[in-house]
Write a protein that holds these residues in place. Structure first.
Motif, PDB file in Angstrom:
ATOM      1  N   GLY A  46       0.797  -1.229   0.000  1.00  0.00           N
ATOM      2  CA  GLY A  46       0.000   0.000   0.000  1.00  0.00           C
ATOM      3  C   GLY A  46       0.825   1.272   0.000  1.00  0.00           C
ATOM      4  N   PHE A  47       2.150   1.146   0.170  1.00  0.00           N
ATOM      5  CA  PHE A  47       3.007   2.334   0.144  1.00  0.00           C
ATOM      6  C   PHE A  47       3.314   2.780  -1.292  1.00  0.00           C
ATOM      7  CE2 PHE A  47       5.191   1.280   4.485  1.00  0.00           C
ATOM      8  CZ  PHE A  47       3.949   1.299   5.090  1.00  0.00           C
ATOM      9  N   TYR A  48       2.866   1.997  -2.272  1.00  0.00           N
ATOM     10  CA  TYR A  48       3.141   2.290  -3.685  1.00  0.00           C
ATOM     11  C   TYR A  48       1.839   2.264  -4.458  1.00  0.00           C
ATOM     12  CZ  TYR A  48       7.598   0.445  -2.006  1.00  0.00           C
ATOM     13  OH  TYR A  48       8.722   0.205  -1.265  1.00  0.00           O
ATOM     14  N   PRO A  49       1.778   2.966  -5.585  1.00  0.00           N
ATOM     15  CA  PRO A  49       0.690   2.654  -6.514  1.00  0.00           C
ATOM     16  C   PRO A  49       0.873   1.216  -6.978  1.00  0.00           C
ATOM     17  CG  PRO A  49       2.270   4.174  -7.530  1.00  0.00           C
ATOM     18  CD  PRO A  49       2.722   3.948  -6.124  1.00  0.00           C
ATOM     19  N   TRP A  50      -0.182   0.600  -7.469  1.00  0.00           N
ATOM     20  CA  TRP A  50      -0.039  -0.752  -8.023  1.00  0.00           C
ATOM     21  C   TRP A  50       1.041  -0.708  -9.098  1.00  0.00           C
ATOM     22  CZ3 TRP A  50      -5.955  -2.115  -8.539  1.00  0.00           C
ATOM     23  CH2 TRP A  50      -6.414  -2.560  -7.284  1.00  0.00           C
ATOM     24  N   SER A  51       2.074  -1.514  -8.930  1.00  0.00           N
ATOM     25  CA  SER A  51       3.294  -1.358  -9.728  1.00  0.00           C
ATOM     26  C   SER A  51       4.205  -2.557  -9.505  1.00  0.00           C
ATOM     27  CB  SER A  51       4.031  -0.107  -9.257  1.00  0.00           C
ATOM     28  OG  SER A  51       4.339  -0.249  -7.868  1.00  0.00           O
TER      29      SER A  51
END
Lengths: 417, 417
Positions: free
Chosen positions: A173-178
């Motif tokens: 959750g600390f990143y955009p879906w990537s």
């Protein structure tokens, strides 16, 4: 105007010089997953390996500290242990915090029982690993490293040491879906690893996501010692608080939703009767006052723990958001001191009622959060600014054991006996 | 070395000049949620309002096109309709795509039955709204706008028009957990709005997240007309394919995981026998070849649909990732043309078996994806590079009705009759 023109010109010049190379360099790597290679170590017997990004003061925040506390709580059961630093070599003053450990070289297979090794610069280098090494990791890329090392154990020795993952948030959750979020998600191996969850709410969230760790320990957050002292010195007959909203404002941490706090405060200022009689303050990261037009957040700067305790003891209302299933510590700290606190729900998380003054805004919008804040300010006025009952010394957040409670059981589970 | 020093010096100078101002300007707004205000319109009767960010060609991608198709499919049932543009005023050539619509001014309450209005520049301006206006939105901030307008209807008229949300991905996943992701999540109102889901897998994911829309329609993706023509012209007795891996490479779109594709290809090149006999190509966004060291992605540039169909008809293997519960179109297109395709699972999504050649890598890591790709290349060689059976003309992706199937029911539901 001239300044901005000059800035643009300088940036343009820098980009032109850097440009041709940069334009062809689309990112093709995931920086966090530099490979980890191992070599045979003849030194047998169980050894606890704690993998951390860094112990240097500029990286040493709550999550790393909690991992170190867990490690230290377990040392009694592990005569041999090693701290492996994956991202940054330790600085001299950082090593002062580990006087019982000795820094060793990656090239040696040193017998010293408590050691720290820098594994950040690991290209074409190997870490000595025996069949008996056991793994304790925390940030997702330290877990990724531990999983590579334990896979190497399996290949080299036909067996691998137990692996424990201290999970303090849902890190994808600390990143955009990537690429990063996907590989971080892949480090959760509910059939393979022992999970230690920081809060039952986070543990439940993993279950909701279909990532149900078979072997798990769960601990709950507790008030830190400095604040516990401040809380115990609070008057039995509490005095009235200031008309003051304490905001947990961390613009650098997206999940603390600083923009959403500001949007909500604007609406609060437009709808709260006599809003101008309230002060809005923030301690910590914010270095300069923020003028929102109609309301101003006053930056108090970084406070000593005693001054922070004083602030918690004199403010009436708090606003602290956390876009995560983890509750985060600030709303619990504020509520433990009797403040009325607005925070947010998130999937299975609902903090309402954990303390008398802790409220969960029902609507996920600036309007919804502003309405909850208006209600809390009006409730404070209706109580003549007296705090909520702070006779909660028996509350687990105030007096619980925290992570120390899980360490013995975890050591036993990792040792398999 | 001197160049990089100079670049740093220029950047440093720019930052020094820009610094003091920038440091005080922490972001305090969520740009997407500029307020929407309405005014009374006397023009009654149901009117379908489609809210879109923009119809200009540089913004007009798949998601917006799908919304326009749904809107057009419903027009027969709505003698009056309006396209409201929330982010960008339409350019002249964009309006050519809507010859049956007339651009109207925000200031007028124009009676023209098919209209387009720019609502991007809306500070201190209002949109004419009647009690009978109905709402169809798609990107989360267009839904946020529609929800404000329908709340205004409720306040002004005591009733509000039905609101339909065309959901084409889980958009909070496009951000790290943050103000934006949280407000985007708040736009999902499963008790209030009618959802139209692009794919049942996405609809199921919302259920898994506890966001179960009571009223919903679901449609499945279909092959576009250009590719359907190419597919129908494919030989009945398929010829052998090239030893070629077609990569869906979009470095600008994090959920297509370009870095993870590159990390996987490096491992594939190191483990695939005779890897050098294979070509790796990418069409579309990638403008220059990417040298991964050991393997090279050849950039074919933007291809006409016929050339793309030719590529699908001659390549043996595909690699296309999507970090989302939505399957995305490229892996389905590749598999429909008989290619062996490696894609990824995601929570409830598992594309394996949707077509004979479509495979879902089980392990969420570069190693896992590389292993799936090696297996698919070896399977292709074992078939002498013949395609998978492409006698799948009856497949819903090839011949399904897609969004057209849901339009009549949705129109009825929105009209409440």
């Amino acid at each position: 105007m001239m300044r901005s023109t000059l800035i643009r010109a300088l940036r343009w010049a820098a980009a032109r010089l850097d440009g041709p190379a940069a334009s062809t360099q689309v990112p093709t790597s995931i920086a966090e997953i530099v490979p980890c290679h191992a070599r045979v170590s003849e030194r047998g017997g169980p050894r606890l390996n704690l993998l951390l990004p860094s112990i240097n003061s500029r990286h040493y925040f709550g999550g790393i500290h909690t991992a170190v506390v867990l490690y230290r709580e377990m040392l009694e059961r592990f005569p041999r242990s090693r701290i492996i630093l994956t991202d940054a070599a330790p600085e001299a003053d950082a090593l002062l915090g580990f006087p019982d450990h000795r820094m060793v070289s990656l090239e040696d297979d040193d017998p010293v029982p408590r050691q720290i090794v820098a594994f950040n610069d690991r290209y074409a280098r190997t870490l000595p690993v025996s069949a008996d090494d056991l793994w304790l990791s925390t940030a997702w890329w330290t877990a990724y490293a531990a999983q590579q090392l334990s896979a190497w154990q399996q290949a080299a020795y036909g067996t691998c040491g137990k692996s424990c993952y201290l999970i303090q948030d849902f890190e994808p959750g600390f990143y955009p879906w990537s690429s990063q979020s996907y590989v971080a998600l892949g480090t959760y191996r509910p059939e393979h690893d022992i999970a230690v969850f920081n809060t039952s709410q986070l543990s439940d969230y993993f279950d909701h996501c279909g990532i149900g760790f078979r072997d798990r320990f769960v601990f709950e957050p507790t008030l830190n010692d400095g604040l516990r002292r401040a809380l115990s010195s609070l008057s039995e007959a509490p005095s009235a608080r200031r008309r003051q909203i304490l905001v947990y404002g961390r613009p650098s941490t997206p999940r603390n939703a600083f923009e959403l706090i500001c949007e909500s405060l604007r609406i609060w200022a437009a709808t709260m009767p006599d809003a101008a009689e309230w002060e809005v303050v923030s301690a910590g990261e914010l270095r300069e006052d923020v003028d929102l037009g109609g309301v101003r957040i006053r930056a108090l700067g970084k406070l000593h723990i005693d001054a922070y305790g004083e602030l918690l003891s004199t403010s009436a209302v708090g606003l602290s958001l956390m876009v995560s299933p983890h509750p985060s510590y600030p709303p619990l700290e504020m509520a433990a001191f009797g403040m009325g606190v607005v925070t947010n729900p998130f999937h299975n998380k609902d903090m309402g009622g954990v303390f008398p003054g802790l409220k969960s805004a029902t609507e996920m919008s600036p309007v919804g959060i502003a309405a909850a804040l208006v209600a809390e300010c009006q409730a404070a006025l209706a109580r003549n600014l007296r705090p909520y009952s702070i006779a909660d010394a028996a509350h687990a957040f105030v007096n619980g054991e925290g992570i120390a409670a899980v360490a013995p059981g975890l050591a036993t589970a990792m040792l398999g006996r």
